[in-house]
Design an enzyme around this catalytic site. Structure first.
Site: not given
Length: 378
Positions: A125, A130, A238, A266, A309, A334, A336, A361-362
């Site tokens: 929201e 977070s 998770d 290059r 877990r 950098q 390039f 996503e955190g």
């Protein structure tokens, strides 16, 4: 300990790579310019079996695991992070139903997703990013169900979705213990979706505000019991964070690919860029972080598939790959040089696409909070 993929996993990885090169890569630049998702790609991905692959087979899915999702996601996002995200993010909305849905809910909604419908996960929201416990959208009990009032922001695929998993406060005074989860139909009276928000990167992935004005949701559409919404969301993360880590993994691989191709073609000061030790070391460091990202992502996904877990490993993978992707995109520009700043080459888009990996996503900071908290508990 075995780090090899099965034959089936290699097959789906190869299928995803070929599909990405053939169907996604050619549309990446124009989709970014147009700020639109090419819907025809989703239908083609559905036909070859590259979307909704984690849905259980009994509900029309492929019944594959978190590791297979990561393998596919990595390849699709290597071609285009915006398009790849849009194709894969249904997993985030499906997981709460898998975690907490009853049989009737699974049969009703997984069938629709397997048929090609989009879904959204609506938690964030304007005043609660977070800090998920600070959401203010409410779900007031009424006869036969609930009325949802409030708003969400940065909701992926909201403009495409036919259904949403929405988190709202059934008990505003109870903090995170007062959050409940609901399956909400997109065409519900009082529900409206704003135009896709303007973004720095991942422009092919539509992200919108969603508004709820006394939206009625039947009690049968609540996921789990009242007050279980926060737990459902955390368990979902998770499972989904290894996939999001694979977003970053795919982008880092693309940075390595583009940088290697440029550095071997290059020339500067009479020799190829890669023959300058400063550039060679940059490329080597990119490869180091790429390989570390891959191992961390696959480990987090594998643990989820084993029913173990994986909270710490999922957060480590998400934080490391997000930071590595942003770093690799910076290094690619950098390498390039001035051309890296030009839209003529793809690395400026990789840079723009990478940044939000450290936020959604955190955030990377939240992942470190989770890791530290779990370390203290151990």
């Amino acid at each position: 300990m075995d780090f090899s993929l099965t034959d089936e996993q290699r097959m789906i990885q190869d299928l995803a790579r070929e599909f990405a090169d053939r169907e996604i890569a050619p549309f990446s630049v124009q989709s970014d310019i147009d700020k639109s998702f090419p819907l025809a790609i989703q239908q083609k991905a559905l036909e070859v079996g590259l979307v909704n692959i984690s849905l259980p087979a009994e509900y029309g899915g492929a019944g594959l695991g978190c590791l297979e999702v990561a393998l596919v996601t990595e390849q699709l996002c290597r071609a285009c992070l915006g398009i790849g995200t849009t194709l894969c993010i249904n997993v985030l909305a499906a997981e709460p139903i898998l975690q907490a849905g009853n049989e009737a809910q699974k049969r009703a909604y997984f069938g629709r997703l397997a048929a090609g419908e989009f879904a959204s996960f609506a938690l964030t929201e304007p005043g609660a990013g977070s800090d998920s416990a600070a959401i203010r959208t409410t779900a007031k009990r009424v006869a036969g169900g609930y009325e949802l009032t409030g708003s969400k922001i940065w909701i992926s695929n909201a403009s495409l979705a036919s259904l949403m998993v929405v988190f709202a406060k059934t008990d505003p005074a109870a903090g995170h213990k007062g959050i409940s989860a609901f399956i909400v139909e997109r065409d519900s009276a009082g529900l409206s979706v704003g135009e896709p928000l303007g973004k720095m990167g991942q422009r092919a992935a539509p992200t919108c505000e969603v508004f709820f004005d006394q939206v009625f949701v039947p009690e049968a559409n609540r996921l789990g019991a009242e007050g279980e919404g926060f737990s459902i969301a955390m368990r979902t993360f998770d499972q989904s964070r290894p996939m999001v880590a694979a977003f970053g993994l795919g982008l880092t691989q693309r940075c390595v690919d583009e940088s290697m191709a440029y550095a071997t073609e290059r020339k500067s000061m009479g020799k190829r860029l890669i023959d300058h030790q400063a550039i060679a070391h940059r490329l080597a460091d990119m490869r180091i972080r790429l390989e570390a990202s891959r191992l961390l992502t696959y480990q987090a996904a594998w643990l989820a598939d084993q029913g173990q877990r994986n909270t710490v490993q999922a957060s480590i993978a998400k934080a490391f790959t997000s930071d590595a992707a942003m770093w690799a995109a910076t290094e690619a520009i950098q390498i390039f040089g001035g051309m890296g700043y030009s839209t003529e080459y793809p690395v400026e888009k990789l840079f723009r696409d990478a940044k939000v990996l450290q936020i959604y996503e955190g955030t990377s900071e939240i992942q470190r909070n989770i890791i530290a908290r779990e370390m203290e508990r151990a």
